[in-house]
Scaffold this motif. Structure first.
Motif, mmCIF file in Angstrom:
data_model
loop_
_atom_site.group_PDB
_atom_site.id
_atom_site.type_symbol
_atom_site.label_atom_id
_atom_site.label_comp_id
_atom_site.label_asym_id
_atom_site.label_seq_id
_atom_site.Cartn_x
_atom_site.Cartn_y
_atom_site.Cartn_z
ATOM 1 N N ASN A 24 2.540 1.675 -3.393
ATOM 2 C CA ASN A 24 1.596 2.164 -4.391
ATOM 3 C C ASN A 24 1.180 3.596 -4.132
ATOM 4 O O ASN A 24 0.956 4.359 -5.076
ATOM 5 C CB ASN A 24 0.351 1.267 -4.420
ATOM 6 C CG ASN A 24 0.683 -0.126 -4.888
ATOM 7 O OD1 ASN A 24 1.698 -0.333 -5.567
ATOM 8 N ND2 ASN A 24 -0.129 -1.092 -4.523
ATOM 9 N N SER A 25 1.078 3.963 -2.846
ATOM 10 C CA SER A 25 0.652 5.327 -2.562
ATOM 11 C C SER A 25 1.716 6.317 -3.031
ATOM 12 O O SER A 25 1.400 7.402 -3.503
ATOM 13 C CB SER A 25 0.352 5.512 -1.076
ATOM 14 O OG SER A 25 1.524 5.789 -0.363
ATOM 15 N N ALA A 57 -3.820 14.925 -2.151
ATOM 16 C CA ALA A 57 -3.445 13.562 -1.781
ATOM 17 C C ALA A 57 -2.070 13.545 -1.134
ATOM 18 O O ALA A 57 -1.779 12.703 -0.282
ATOM 19 C CB ALA A 57 -3.439 12.668 -3.018
ATOM 20 N N SER A 102 -0.667 13.591 3.861
ATOM 21 C CA SER A 102 -0.386 12.152 3.908
ATOM 22 C C SER A 102 0.566 11.758 5.021
ATOM 23 O O SER A 102 0.884 10.593 5.167
ATOM 24 C CB SER A 102 0.212 11.726 2.567
ATOM 25 O OG SER A 102 1.407 12.440 2.337
ATOM 26 N N THR A 129 -0.735 8.999 7.517
ATOM 27 C CA THR A 129 -0.975 7.729 6.820
ATOM 28 C C THR A 129 0.350 7.069 6.454
ATOM 29 O O THR A 129 0.532 5.869 6.688
ATOM 30 C CB THR A 129 -1.764 7.973 5.517
ATOM 31 O OG1 THR A 129 -2.684 9.026 5.742
ATOM 32 C CG2 THR A 129 -2.475 6.742 5.073
ATOM 33 N N ASP A 130 1.267 7.861 5.895
ATOM 34 C CA ASP A 130 2.575 7.321 5.522
ATOM 35 C C ASP A 130 3.261 6.683 6.714
ATOM 36 O O ASP A 130 3.787 5.574 6.631
ATOM 37 C CB ASP A 130 3.495 8.442 5.025
ATOM 38 C CG ASP A 130 3.228 8.799 3.586
ATOM 39 O OD1 ASP A 130 2.279 8.236 3.028
ATOM 40 O OD2 ASP A 130 3.952 9.637 3.040
ATOM 41 N N ASP A 162 0.837 -1.198 0.000
ATOM 42 C CA ASP A 162 0.000 0.000 0.000
ATOM 43 C C ASP A 162 0.870 1.244 0.000
ATOM 44 O O ASP A 162 0.609 2.212 -0.710
ATOM 45 C CB ASP A 162 -0.901 0.020 1.240
ATOM 46 C CG ASP A 162 -2.107 -0.874 1.072
ATOM 47 O OD1 ASP A 162 -2.164 -1.595 0.062
ATOM 48 O OD2 ASP A 162 -2.979 -0.865 1.960
ATOM 49 N N TYR A 200 1.322 6.630 -6.739
ATOM 50 C CA TYR A 200 0.123 7.428 -6.994
ATOM 51 C C TYR A 200 0.388 8.908 -6.743
ATOM 52 O O TYR A 200 -0.042 9.776 -7.509
ATOM 53 C CB TYR A 200 -1.000 6.925 -6.084
ATOM 54 C CG TYR A 200 -2.251 7.746 -6.151
ATOM 55 C CD1 TYR A 200 -3.096 7.678 -7.249
ATOM 56 C CD2 TYR A 200 -2.595 8.601 -5.104
ATOM 57 C CE1 TYR A 200 -4.233 8.444 -7.313
ATOM 58 C CE2 TYR A 200 -3.738 9.374 -5.156
ATOM 59 C CZ TYR A 200 -4.554 9.287 -6.266
ATOM 60 O OH TYR A 200 -5.681 10.054 -6.315
ATOM 61 N N LYS A 201 1.148 9.198 -5.684
ATOM 62 C CA LYS A 201 1.423 10.595 -5.347
ATOM 63 C C LYS A 201 2.294 11.254 -6.404
ATOM 64 O O LYS A 201 2.053 12.406 -6.774
ATOM 65 C CB LYS A 201 2.146 10.671 -4.011
ATOM 66 C CG LYS A 201 1.221 10.586 -2.836
ATOM 67 C CD LYS A 201 2.034 10.795 -1.582
ATOM 68 C CE LYS A 201 1.513 9.956 -0.468
ATOM 69 N NZ LYS A 201 2.454 9.948 0.656
#
Lengths: 468, 468
Positions: free
Chosen positions: A195-196, A240, A244, A247-248, A192, A199-200
């Motif tokens: 991928n994040s 996004a 973050s 979350t990161d 995750d 995505y960023k």
């Protein structure tokens, strides 16, 4: 009536949206259901019940509490729970051993004192940043188990037996959880996180490109709203990235508990992802400032902007291309191309420079005809007066509060900013300078991605891996 | 040996730091200790034990799990726990009622199916954003209790009795928690949120003022580090604001569970604090961009900067004064002065404008003697080559990785940016433009603080309340 009918529709939308956003959620829910049914068998099936009996409840509790969405989170909680129980059991056994001899009153006092002391100390320890980050849950379980065992020891003879039984059933519960989360459709926090980041990088690329393009399309069509539109692709792109941090960090923390699921065995550098996230956030702040130029109250006239359109768009396309290349190399877990910082970017910046140099008159502000364009925004002392008058009636009827707000905003803006006759090229200079700054920040991003590729052992760049 | 001796010192530092940062942590730890001792009495003291017996354990568990640092968090968890247990108990009783008649096998199947179904549904429900935000813990407890009761119902006759007992002891546990957190030195999330906003306004004010001042002191003394120094007052000031989203939202959520502790009874507008936080973050992004001008690779020569020093510093001092006035009015919970957006700010911006206009030559870049200052940063194609050569040796010995990094950075920067001969006034134009942007954003901040004062019913501004 219409409202009544729309209620089930709304519910259904919420339900299906949660599933559509991430289909793994449905699978996870089924996994929890299966795990719970499995541990329930401990209690329901006769031969199993004989072995664990009443204590099967602890297995049920463990499954409910420990089975999390990702494998890393489950491991983190499961191991914390197991280790916390073990420590608490040992300590409680030690205290039981000390208090074995003396009388009942002494024991009660001793139990009370130790409950108070351990409770206060364990709670205080939870405030230490390092403990809070990794072992918070373990300390809670330690405290829970310690209290349960110590307090029961007052009336029950064989505390060791309770502790052992509890540990067994918790181990069974944790085992079921680990089985479900590691072996059945596992969701890896590490993936995750990876991928994040991809995505960023992609959203930042899209965001800044969109932002510069929008700067050069006609500004008249754009409504001047202060609140960023949630569906605005520019805002969506950098949003996004900006928020973050937590979350990161959580993902990296859980990922550090996960077993490595690829060929190398050394510790995977999740911390490097957190660092890359920080650099991306810093890049994002420049994107916000660039976006701010679009929303700013003083705007460079369209005619002036048009002069610099091509070099600016070329430059941002180069920046965006580099970000996309970084994203694609990360996605394939290979090092990025040695040509990632290409001559094109350099050339496009030089073109921009040449374009600015070729128009020196623009940066001379006063007494130019273009001042006419700004005339509608000139100093307006009446606006300040008007604003003050309004403010003195704070009990303004609520009904037109929104009207008032909408009216207030341009008025205020006039006071603060547009009543000044700044050189009209000044905002463009800021825009160009921020664009150049973006290119400078890009280099830090490249550096961190490079570093990540190096420490994470991504495979070397090869032509057939291709740049898409 | 020295390392061995330093270990206890380190521990002591960690311990005392956690206490010094927030002395309420020590009090909270003692509160938890007292609460645990109190519920332990349920088990230890004979008359109490007769009433609750073995179930006293649930009270202990409740205290360990529910008693949180702030009153709002405790209430949120306590009510969630109570309500979750109640719902689960009702549902379990209903299922028990349905399965009363048929045979053992049917009951086992039925229990298994309901455990699976409720487990999967409850887990899925936890992914809904609204449920996740407010009732996540409640759903977990619902699931836990439901499973415990349903599974026990297979072997125990009187499930209603279990459910009731459990509810009683959990109520006792929650009662003790609420007592300790609401009545004994309560920590209110709402107050934390309020104070954090005041603190953020103050740090932003200090940060931007410091930032502009630093721009005009001699740049030679400044080391050019890319990583912001953690103790840099500028960085420290806006950092507190940037990453505050999750904290703000959590505090506002907990605060919404807290009873209002002042004269008005209507719902306190915690959401407005979250909005203000968002606006402050947006203001913070401009501060970051302003800070970026300090760290940028192309710098305006000192001589040029000196020309604009006074108006810039005056302008930022006005902005900072407004922020401090907003902070002080929020601290006293009174509306801000009607003169908060003063003429001074307006005047200082006009002075800045006049100063820029008075130096039109500066914005004409080419062929000026000041180009000499920038000559050391001119196009350097050899740098690109050098960089490429280094990159082709990724297996560079690790030992000098840091040296290499330190060397790489200026080289890369040269390629990307400083090899261009931009007008040297361009970066200053960006700086000035961002400063003006700051003034524009300020207005949004004022608006949100105003709105907060209105909806939260702060008292009216009065002269004797004073502007400090």
């Amino acid at each position: 009536m219409a409202k009544m009918r729309s209620f089930p529709v709304k519910i259904w939308e919420t339900v299906s949206k949660a599933g559509r956003e991430d289909p793994r959620r449905v699978i996870h829910s089924l996994k929890v259901g299966v795990a719970l049914t499995l541990v329930s068998f401990l209690y329901v099936l006769e031969p199993l019940f004989k072995d664990v009996g009443q204590n099967a409840m602890w297995a049920v509790i463990t499954v409910v509490v420990v089975l999390e969405f990702t494998a890393g989170a489950t491991l983190c909680k499961g191991l914390n729970r197991g280790f916390g129980t073990l420590c608490a059991g040992s300590l409680a056994f030690f205290i039981e051993f000390v208090t074995q001899r003396p009388g009942r009153v002494f024991r009660a006092v001793f139990i009370g004192a130790s409950v108070f002391l351990i409770g206060a100390v364990a709670t205080y320890v939870r405030f230490f940043p390092k403990i809070k980050k990794n072992y918070d849950y373990g300390v809670v379980i330690f405290l829970l188990t310690f209290n349960l065992i110590t307090v029961s020891s007052y009336r029950v003879e064989n505390v060791l037996h309770i502790a052992r039984e509890r540990l067994y059933t918790i181990a069974i519960g944790c085992g079921v959880c680990l089985l479900m989360s590691l072996l059945v459709c596992p969701n890896w926090s590490g993936e995750d996180l990876h991928n994040s980041m991809v995505y960023k990088l992609e959203s930042l690329a899209k965001s800044i490109e969109e932002c510069v393009k929008e700067y050069f399309i006609d500004m008249e069509t754009k409504a001047d709203e202060d609140e960023p539109d949630k569906d605005d692709p520019i805002y969506k792109g950098y949003r996004a990235v900006l928020d973050s941090k937590s979350t990161d960090e959580a993902l990296a923390m859980f990922a550090s508990w996960e077993p490595r699921h690829s060929r190398h065995c050394y510790k995977y550098p999740w911390e490097q992802y957190v660092k890359l996230g920080a650099v991306l956030r810093r890049f994002g702040y420049t994107a916000v400032a660039l976006h701010g130029c679009l929303e700013s109250e003083i705007q460079t006239p369209k005619s002036v902007r048009a002069l610099f359109k091509d070099p600016c768009i070329r430059a941002v396309q180069e920046v965006s291309k580099v970000l996309m290349e970084l994203a694609s190399s990360m996605k394939r877990r290979r090092r990025c191309s040695p040509d990632v910082l290409s001559d094109h970017l350099h050339e496009s910046l030089q073109d921009l420079n040449a374009a600015i140099k070729s128009q020196p008159r623009l940066f001379l502000s006063p007494n130019r005809p273009a001042n006419k364009v700004l005339s509608s925004m000139k100093t307006d002392p009446s606006a300040l007066l008007e604003w003050r008058t309004k403010r003195d009636h704070p009990n303004h009827p609520k009904g037109d509060a929104t009207d008032r707000k909408a009216m207030l905003r341009p008025t205020l803006s006039k006071i603060a900013i547009t009543s000044l006759e700044f050189s009209e090229a000044l905002p463009f200079a800021a825009f160009a300078s921020l664009l150049v700054e973006t290119a400078a920040r890009l280099e830090l991003v490249i550096e961190e991605v490079e570093e990540l590729g190096r420490v994470a052992g991504f495979r070397e760049y090869s032509e057939d891996g291709g740049v898409d």
